[in-house]
Design an enzyme around this catalytic site. Structure first.
Site, PDB file in Angstrom:
ATOM      1  N   ASP A 202     -30.387 -10.389  19.195  1.00 15.02           N
ATOM      2  CA  ASP A 202     -29.618 -11.614  19.446  1.00 15.02           C
ATOM      3  C   ASP A 202     -28.395 -11.320  20.311  1.00 15.02           C
ATOM      4  O   ASP A 202     -28.006 -10.169  20.472  1.00 15.02           O
ATOM      5  CB  ASP A 202     -29.091 -12.174  18.120  1.00 15.02           C
ATOM      6  CG  ASP A 202     -30.196 -12.762  17.271  1.00 15.02           C
ATOM      7  OD1 ASP A 202     -31.322 -12.878  17.760  1.00 15.02           O
ATOM      8  OD2 ASP A 202     -29.893 -13.091  16.117  1.00 15.02           O
TER       9      ASP A 202
ATOM     10  N   LYS B  61     -29.734 -16.741  20.642  1.00 15.08           N
ATOM     11  CA  LYS B  61     -29.468 -18.168  20.556  1.00 15.08           C
ATOM     12  C   LYS B  61     -27.962 -18.296  20.389  1.00 15.08           C
ATOM     13  O   LYS B  61     -27.394 -17.773  19.464  1.00 15.08           O
ATOM     14  CB  LYS B  61     -30.157 -18.772  19.342  1.00 15.08           C
ATOM     15  CG  LYS B  61     -31.641 -18.544  19.316  1.00 15.08           C
ATOM     16  CD  LYS B  61     -32.238 -19.041  18.022  1.00 15.08           C
ATOM     17  CE  LYS B  61     -32.320 -20.540  17.982  1.00 15.08           C
ATOM     18  NZ  LYS B  61     -33.238 -21.119  18.945  1.00 15.08           N
TER      19      LYS B  61
ATOM     20  N   MET C 173     -20.099 -21.117  12.417  1.00 11.00           N
ATOM     21  CA  MET C 173     -20.435 -22.082  13.466  1.00 11.00           C
ATOM     22  C   MET C 173     -19.690 -23.407  13.283  1.00 11.00           C
ATOM     23  O   MET C 173     -20.255 -24.477  13.457  1.00 11.00           O
ATOM     24  CB  MET C 173     -21.955 -22.334  13.470  1.00 11.00           C
ATOM     25  CG  MET C 173     -22.750 -21.089  13.829  1.00 11.00           C
ATOM     26  SD  MET C 173     -24.536 -21.304  13.763  1.00 11.00           S
ATOM     27  CE  MET C 173     -24.855 -21.055  12.016  1.00 11.00           C
TER      28      MET C 173
HETATM   29  N1  SAH Z   1     -26.318 -13.918  10.433  1.00 10.93           N
HETATM   30  C1  SAH Z   1     -24.926 -13.952  10.868  1.00 10.93           C
HETATM   31  C2  SAH Z   1     -24.486 -15.351  11.202  1.00 10.93           C
HETATM   32  C3  SAH Z   1     -25.264 -15.964  12.338  1.00 10.93           C
HETATM   33  S1  SAH Z   1     -24.699 -17.548  12.758  1.00 10.93           S
HETATM   34  C4  SAH Z   1     -24.035 -13.307   9.818  1.00 10.93           C
HETATM   35  O1  SAH Z   1     -24.504 -13.052   8.708  1.00 10.93           O
HETATM   36  O2  SAH Z   1     -22.879 -13.023  10.108  1.00 10.93           O
HETATM   37  C5  SAH Z   1     -23.543 -17.173  14.050  1.00 10.93           C
HETATM   38  C6  SAH Z   1     -22.143 -17.415  13.545  1.00 10.93           C
HETATM   39  O3  SAH Z   1     -21.714 -16.311  12.752  1.00 10.93           O
HETATM   40  C7  SAH Z   1     -21.099 -17.543  14.617  1.00 10.93           C
HETATM   41  O4  SAH Z   1     -21.078 -18.822  15.197  1.00 10.93           O
HETATM   42  C8  SAH Z   1     -19.846 -17.278  13.806  1.00 10.93           C
HETATM   43  O5  SAH Z   1     -19.512 -18.387  12.999  1.00 10.93           O
HETATM   44  C9  SAH Z   1     -20.328 -16.163  12.889  1.00 10.93           C
HETATM   45  N2  SAH Z   1     -20.058 -14.833  13.431  1.00 10.93           N
HETATM   46  C10 SAH Z   1     -20.948 -13.877  13.700  1.00 10.93           C
HETATM   47  N3  SAH Z   1     -20.344 -12.769  14.158  1.00 10.93           N
HETATM   48  C11 SAH Z   1     -19.027 -13.037  14.166  1.00 10.93           C
HETATM   49  C12 SAH Z   1     -17.855 -12.293  14.511  1.00 10.93           C
HETATM   50  N4  SAH Z   1     -17.924 -11.032  14.946  1.00 10.93           N
HETATM   51  N5  SAH Z   1     -16.666 -12.903  14.392  1.00 10.93           N
HETATM   52  C13 SAH Z   1     -16.555 -14.160  13.943  1.00 10.93           C
HETATM   53  N6  SAH Z   1     -17.611 -14.904  13.614  1.00 10.93           N
HETATM   54  C14 SAH Z   1     -18.834 -14.350  13.700  1.00 10.93           C
END
Ligand code: SAH
Length: 268
Positions: free
Chosen positions: A52, A74, A189
């Protein structure tokens, strides 16, 4: 490539990565050091890595020499591969006898569609293994010095997404119930709809002065942490120009930062 760039997997009885298996691995929120040892083991064995947008490119560098890396990301608001296309590609590669590593940001089962991918793979008789990752809503906040639970502030924490399945406005969430029942909210998100979300929480009875943290690029060198309140968060996000990816945390744990910010992370 230096030894530093290609970390060794320590000796251990690691599970086999047979040809034709899809191994779904959470890469963590950004800092490459947060990849698990199982994840690293899988990465060193895989023939092809489907990743991703949020997977740190440094982690991809650790793949086996000659292994393919394919982007299947995505990101909200950008053109992106259709979920069906990604799952179909995973099936195709596995059936061609590849060791397929599906590498997703954070934890694959936390707002990451990992569950859908596993269903599709099992429906297609493709064997799957899953290795969890550090989710941004827990590990990302930890880098900002925010513990998602603390004995003195909350015995409940709620994780929610600011997007519904159609990718617009706030999802079908019972804001009243959450406002009443969950002292700490951790939102994925949610940056784009922070104004509406904050308004709904205030309508549902949460205090306007309630502390809010917006953490962008958590665990990465460009991490930013904005401390604000429910009433002011939407305007502050606009003013500071913070951009996704962001985790938004609402609740008293945000105030604990004064004592628990081990990294001394700067304000946004
Ligand atoms: N599976 C991922 C989340 C995927 S959805 C997890 O467990 O973290 C994608 C969202 O995750 C982003 O829009 C944001 O809200 C959050 N996110 C992922 N990486 C991030 C980061 N390094 N800093 C802040 N938000 C993050």
């Amino acid at each position: 490539m230096t030894d530093h760039a290609k970390p060794e997997v320590p000796a251990f009885d690691w599970p086999e990565f047979p040809a034709g298996l899809v191994w779904l691995v959470g890469a963590g929120p950004g800092d490459p050091g947060l990849l698990s040892l199982l994840g690293l083991h899988a990465l060193r064995q895989a023939d092809v890595v489907i990743h991703d947008a949020l997977v740190n490119p440094q982690i991809l560098e650790w793949r086996k020499q000659g292994a393919q890396a394919e982007y299947a990301g995505k990101r909200g608001g950008r053109p992106s591969a259709d979920q069906r296309d990604i799952s179909a590609r995973l099936v195709e590669l596995a059936k061609a006898g590849k060791r397929v590593l599906r590498l997703k940001g954070g934890d694959p089962f936390v707002f990451g569609r990992g569950g859908e991918e596993v269903q599709t793979l099992l429906d297609a008789d493709v064997p799957v293994r899953v290795t969890p990752g550090v989710s941004a809503g827990i590990g990302g906040l930890a880098y900002a010095g925010i513990p998602v639970t603390h004995r003195l502030t909350n015995q409940v924490v709620t994780f929610l997404t600011g997007h519904d399945l159609k990718n617009d406005t706030t999802p079908s969430i019972d804001w009243q119930a959450i406002a009443r029942g969950s002292p700490v909210l951790v939102m994925y998100m949610a940056l784009r709809h922070i104004d509406r979300i904050a308004a709904r929480l205030i309508e549902a009875g949460r205090a306007k002065e309630e502390p809010v943290a917006v953490v962008t690029n958590a665990t990465l060198p460009n991490m930013k942490v904005l401390e604000t309140t429910l009433a002011t968060c939407a305007a502050d996000v606009v003013e500071t120009g913070l951009t996704a990816p962001a985790i938004i945390c609402v609740g008293k744990v945000v105030s604990l930062r004064a004592m628990t910010d081990w990294l001394g992370s700067s304000e946004g």
